[in-house]
Motif scaffolding. Structure first.
Motif, PDB file in Angstrom:
ATOM      1  N   VAL A  62       0.817  -1.216   0.000  1.00 56.07           N
ATOM      2  CA  VAL A  62       0.000   0.000   0.000  1.00 56.07           C
ATOM      3  C   VAL A  62       0.849   1.264   0.000  1.00 56.07           C
ATOM      4  O   VAL A  62       0.321   2.360  -0.132  1.00 56.07           O
ATOM      5  CB  VAL A  62      -0.993   0.022   1.190  1.00 56.07           C
ATOM      6  CG1 VAL A  62      -1.997  -1.108   1.059  1.00 56.07           C
ATOM      7  CG2 VAL A  62      -0.258  -0.062   2.505  1.00 56.07           C
ATOM      8  N   SER A  63       2.166   1.111   0.159  1.00 55.25           N
ATOM      9  CA  SER A  63       3.062   2.246   0.174  1.00 55.25           C
ATOM     10  C   SER A  63       4.484   1.771  -0.093  1.00 55.25           C
ATOM     11  O   SER A  63       4.794   0.597   0.107  1.00 55.25           O
ATOM     12  CB  SER A  63       2.993   2.933   1.540  1.00 55.25           C
ATOM     13  OG  SER A  63       3.804   4.070   1.573  1.00 55.25           O
ATOM     14  N   TYR A  64       5.341   2.671  -0.537  1.00 54.61           N
ATOM     15  CA  TYR A  64       6.742   2.325  -0.726  1.00 54.61           C
ATOM     16  C   TYR A  64       7.599   3.567  -0.542  1.00 54.61           C
ATOM     17  O   TYR A  64       7.119   4.695  -0.573  1.00 54.61           O
ATOM     18  CB  TYR A  64       6.983   1.717  -2.113  1.00 54.61           C
ATOM     19  CG  TYR A  64       6.839   2.710  -3.242  1.00 54.61           C
ATOM     20  CD1 TYR A  64       7.943   3.390  -3.732  1.00 54.61           C
ATOM     21  CD2 TYR A  64       5.602   2.987  -3.794  1.00 54.61           C
ATOM     22  CE1 TYR A  64       7.809   4.326  -4.754  1.00 54.61           C
ATOM     23  CE2 TYR A  64       5.459   3.906  -4.809  1.00 54.61           C
ATOM     24  CZ  TYR A  64       6.568   4.579  -5.289  1.00 54.61           C
ATOM     25  OH  TYR A  64       6.433   5.494  -6.286  1.00 54.61           O
ATOM     26  N   ALA A  89      14.349   4.223   3.384  1.00 57.10           N
ATOM     27  CA  ALA A  89      13.238   4.021   2.450  1.00 57.10           C
ATOM     28  C   ALA A  89      11.934   3.759   3.207  1.00 57.10           C
ATOM     29  O   ALA A  89      10.871   4.270   2.832  1.00 57.10           O
ATOM     30  CB  ALA A  89      13.547   2.860   1.516  1.00 57.10           C
ATOM     31  N   SER A  90      12.004   3.010   4.280  1.00 59.46           N
ATOM     32  CA  SER A  90      10.807   2.684   5.057  1.00 59.46           C
ATOM     33  C   SER A  90      10.230   3.904   5.751  1.00 59.46           C
ATOM     34  O   SER A  90       9.010   4.044   5.852  1.00 59.46           O
ATOM     35  CB  SER A  90      11.126   1.605   6.092  1.00 59.46           C
ATOM     36  OG  SER A  90      11.520   0.431   5.442  1.00 59.46           O
ATOM     37  N   LEU A  91      11.091   4.780   6.244  1.00 60.88           N
ATOM     38  CA  LEU A  91      10.601   6.006   6.870  1.00 60.88           C
ATOM     39  C   LEU A  91       9.812   6.841   5.873  1.00 60.88           C
ATOM     40  O   LEU A  91       8.798   7.448   6.228  1.00 60.88           O
ATOM     41  CB  LEU A  91      11.766   6.807   7.458  1.00 60.88           C
ATOM     42  CG  LEU A  91      12.402   6.203   8.703  1.00 60.88           C
ATOM     43  CD1 LEU A  91      13.672   6.964   9.076  1.00 60.88           C
ATOM     44  CD2 LEU A  91      11.432   6.162   9.872  1.00 60.88           C
ATOM     45  N   GLN A  92      10.233   6.862   4.629  1.00 63.25           N
ATOM     46  CA  GLN A  92       9.456   7.544   3.581  1.00 63.25           C
ATOM     47  C   GLN A  92       8.125   6.831   3.360  1.00 63.25           C
ATOM     48  O   GLN A  92       7.086   7.466   3.206  1.00 63.25           O
ATOM     49  CB  GLN A  92      10.214   7.550   2.258  1.00 63.25           C
ATOM     50  CG  GLN A  92      11.368   8.489   2.187  1.00 63.25           C
ATOM     51  CD  GLN A  92      12.014   8.406   0.814  1.00 63.25           C
ATOM     52  OE1 GLN A  92      11.435   7.933  -0.149  1.00 63.25           O
ATOM     53  NE2 GLN A  92      13.241   8.887   0.746  1.00 63.25           N
ATOM     54  N   ALA A  93       8.165   5.511   3.322  1.00 56.24           N
ATOM     55  CA  ALA A  93       6.964   4.726   3.018  1.00 56.24           C
ATOM     56  C   ALA A  93       5.882   4.892   4.078  1.00 56.24           C
ATOM     57  O   ALA A  93       4.700   4.874   3.756  1.00 56.24           O
ATOM     58  CB  ALA A  93       7.326   3.254   2.864  1.00 56.24           C
TER      59      ALA A  93
END
Length: 124
Positions: free
Chosen positions: A5-7, A50-54
């Motif tokens: 649902v997000s990346y 990358a996960s913090l952005q997602a």
């Protein structure tokens, strides 16, 4: 909701030009450059970025699983996905899975598939 649902993405800041790399080996090179990780950047730190952005602005309460996939995991024994879950301050109940070899991936995938569908209690 089941699925991606997000990346997020992370590309290292530093660059190595093809010319610099080729000159080190006495070769000729074309134009261009490659992003390279700094000495303290590994696949886990890049995954955290990358996960913090997602997850920015998202409610993480419904998150059930964190998958970490890398061909260059910095740890031989430690599960990198748990480091990622800790960096995101996720609940201890969140399942983690790493895809660096078949055994870890198959275990995580099987368990996640079992829990993915609403009301699904067993394999058919």
């Amino acid at each position: 909701m089941v699925g991606i649902v997000s990346y997020g993405t992370h590309i290292p800041y530093y660059r190595l030009t093809k010319a610099a790399a080729a000159s080190a080996f006495g070769k000729r090179a074309g134009a261009g450059e490659k992003a390279v990780a700094y000495c303290d950047e590994d696949s886990v730190t890049m995954a955290v970025e990358a996960s913090l952005q997602a997850v920015a602005g998202k409610d993480l309460g419904a998150l059930k699983t964190v998958f970490f996939a890398s061909a260059s995991s910095p740890y031989a024994e430690k599960i990198s996905a748990t480091e990622l879950a800790a960096a995101l301050d996720l609940e201890l109940s969140v399942r983690t899975a790493v895809s660096r070899d078949l055994t870890h991936w198959a275990t995580g995938w099987s368990a996640s598939g079992r829990d993915a569908g609403p009301g699904r209690k067993r394999w058919r």
